[in-house]
Design a protein around this motif. Structure first.
Motif, PDB file in Angstrom:
ATOM      1  N   GLY A   1       6.138  14.388  -0.574  1.00 14.09           N
ATOM      2  CA  GLY A   1       6.113  13.178  -1.387  1.00 14.09           C
ATOM      3  C   GLY A   1       4.700  12.903  -1.852  1.00 14.09           C
ATOM      4  O   GLY A   1       4.060  13.749  -2.472  1.00 14.09           O
ATOM      5  N   ASN A   2       4.196  11.731  -1.502  1.00 13.54           N
ATOM      6  CA  ASN A   2       2.826  11.378  -1.852  1.00 13.54           C
ATOM      7  C   ASN A   2       1.807  11.801  -0.799  1.00 13.54           C
ATOM      8  O   ASN A   2       0.614  11.551  -0.953  1.00 13.54           O
ATOM      9  CB  ASN A   2       2.720   9.859  -2.067  1.00 13.54           C
ATOM     10  N   LEU A   3       2.302  12.444   0.275  1.00 14.71           N
ATOM     11  CA  LEU A   3       1.417  12.865   1.352  1.00 14.71           C
ATOM     12  C   LEU A   3       0.998  14.312   1.146  1.00 14.71           C
ATOM     13  O   LEU A   3       1.844  15.200   1.000  1.00 14.71           O
ATOM     14  CB  LEU A   3       2.114  12.714   2.712  1.00 14.71           C
TER      15      LEU A   3
ATOM     16  N   MET B   1       0.845  -1.195   0.000  1.00  8.74           N
ATOM     17  CA  MET B   1       0.000   0.000   0.000  1.00  8.74           C
ATOM     18  C   MET B   1       0.874   1.237   0.000  1.00  8.74           C
ATOM     19  O   MET B   1       1.937   1.269   0.623  1.00  8.74           O
ATOM     20  CB  MET B   1      -0.946  -0.023   1.201  1.00  8.74           C
ATOM     21  N   ASP B   2       0.418   2.288  -0.680  1.00  7.34           N
ATOM     22  CA  ASP B   2       1.185   3.511  -0.819  1.00  7.34           C
ATOM     23  C   ASP B   2       1.393   4.201   0.536  1.00  7.34           C
ATOM     24  O   ASP B   2       0.453   4.350   1.315  1.00  7.34           O
ATOM     25  CB  ASP B   2       0.459   4.467  -1.777  1.00  7.34           C
ATOM     26  N   ILE B   3       2.654   4.628   0.815  1.00  7.64           N
ATOM     27  CA  ILE B   3       2.969   5.263   2.090  1.00  7.64           C
ATOM     28  C   ILE B   3       2.213   6.581   2.252  1.00  7.64           C
ATOM     29  O   ILE B   3       1.729   6.916   3.336  1.00  7.64           O
ATOM     30  CB  ILE B   3       4.490   5.488   2.209  1.00  7.64           C
ATOM     31  N   GLY B   4       2.122   7.344   1.165  1.00  7.12           N
ATOM     32  CA  GLY B   4       1.385   8.602   1.235  1.00  7.12           C
ATOM     33  C   GLY B   4      -0.073   8.388   1.565  1.00  7.12           C
ATOM     34  O   GLY B   4      -0.681   9.169   2.313  1.00  7.12           O
ATOM     35  N   PHE B   5      -0.643   7.315   1.016  1.00  6.00           N
ATOM     36  CA  PHE B   5      -2.040   6.981   1.294  1.00  6.00           C
ATOM     37  C   PHE B   5      -2.229   6.666   2.775  1.00  6.00           C
ATOM     38  O   PHE B   5      -3.158   7.156   3.426  1.00  6.00           O
ATOM     39  CB  PHE B   5      -2.440   5.782   0.430  1.00  6.00           C
ATOM     40  N   LEU B   6      -1.310   5.875   3.349  1.00  2.00           N
ATOM     41  CA  LEU B   6      -1.381   5.551   4.772  1.00  2.00           C
ATOM     42  C   LEU B   6      -1.173   6.795   5.629  1.00  2.00           C
ATOM     43  O   LEU B   6      -1.828   6.975   6.659  1.00  2.00           O
ATOM     44  CB  LEU B   6      -0.335   4.493   5.109  1.00  2.00           C
ATOM     45  N   GLY B   7      -0.233   7.656   5.190  1.00  2.00           N
ATOM     46  CA  GLY B   7       0.009   8.884   5.932  1.00  2.00           C
ATOM     47  C   GLY B   7      -1.205   9.782   5.972  1.00  2.00           C
ATOM     48  O   GLY B   7      -1.488  10.424   6.989  1.00  2.00           O
TER      49      GLY B   7
END
Length: 304
Positions: free
Chosen positions: A144-146, A1-7
């Motif tokens: 980043g992705n967050l 799962m994408d780290i930004g999504f979890l963040g």
């Protein structure tokens, strides 16, 4: 799962967690001094949000800067609900001090119903959701992705400051010392010359002020409030307080964060967002069956 999504889920969960913690700390303050469960707490939260909206509508023609308007709204709603909480304690709770606990529970439940129905009936078009003013910055910081929303950071910091100030008042001031003395042994505190009313009214004012801050933060974050918003927030706040250990301020904070974490896990786990509440309450039921006195039950679990 994408780290930004979890963040992103983590940040959203923190916003919800500190909001729940503010409500749970209020329940802890009430119970810690008088062993009272104030079931109008969620409706006071809602009234605080509507008070903030009413003040905003009154200030709107003045075209004040958003930061000043925000400060006025938050301070006025916190003070107003603190006053309501003190009045509730003085005229409804204290007269029933020697009555069975069920009487106090019932009268606070009815008081909450009066508040909720009054807003629904007498606030203009009160049955429908109301847009809350956008007073916080809407920009975001990309890490980043967050996508970190500035309003989320503001609400988290605001709640942390409020909880720290409450902790300071309870543990580092003469008023807090009197509150803790009355909570530990009322009769001894009276013999030592401590005025009984102030140490009892202050926690009710503090807890109700925190509820108003929670209601205002919810409105600022979701940009919408409604007359029934206090029902679920009140139940969640009470569940969080019991989960952490009713009477423990630290337990209330932990309980609020845990409940928000469970909702976040449920939102990720299930494809239907509504299931997150079912999942969270189901896990809380199991945790309470495992630790009936709360996760942080110790000598402070009965008193503040």
């Amino acid at each position: 799962m994408d780290i930004g999504f979890l963040g992103q889920y983590l940040i959203n969960g923190l916003v919800q967690g500190v909001t729940y913690s503010l409500v749970a700390v209020g329940f802890t303050l009430f119970f810690g001094v008088l062993d009272v469960i104030k079931f109008s707490h969620g409706d006071v939260l809602m009234l605080g949000a509507f008070t903030g909206l009413t003040i905003y509508l009154g200030l709107d023609p003045l075209s004040l800067p958003p930061s000043i308007t925000l400060c006025i709204i938050l301070i006025a709603s916190i003070l107003s609900m603190g006053f309501v909480g003190a009045l509730l304690c003085k005229f409804l709770v204290l007269p029933l001090k020697s009555a069975p606990p069920l009487n106090t529970l019932l009268i606070t439940l009815m008081f909450g119903t009066v508040i909720r129905e009054s807003v629904r009936l007498f606030f203009p078009n009160g049955s429908n959701p109301k847009p809350f003013p956008e007073l916080l910055p809407t920009n975001a910081i990309n890490l980043g992705n967050l996508n970190l929303r500035v309003d989320s950071v503001f609400i988290i910091l605001l709640a942390v400051v409020a909880i720290v100030l409450t902790h300071f008042i309870i543990n580092k001031t003469r008023t807090g010392l009197a509150i803790r003395a009355v909570a530990q042994d009322e009769e001894t505190a009276r013999l030592m010359g401590i005025d009984f009313k102030q140490p009892v009214l202050t926690p009710f004012a503090l807890g109700s002020g925190l509820a108003a801050l929670s209601g205002g933060s919810t409105g600022l974050y979701y940009q919408e409030i409604n007359f029934g918003m206090g029902l679920m927030l009140g139940v969640i706040g009470f569940s969080a307080a019991v989960l952490g250990g009713l009477g423990s301020v630290y337990g209330a904070i932990v309980g609020g964060l845990i409940f928000a974490a469970l909702q976040t896990i449920g939102a990720i786990w299930f494809s239907v967002p509504a299931y997150k509440d079912v999942f969270a309450f189901a896990v809380v039921i199991m945790l309470m069956a495992w630790r009936p006195t709360g996760l942080l039950a110790d000598r402070t679990s009965e008193r503040v």
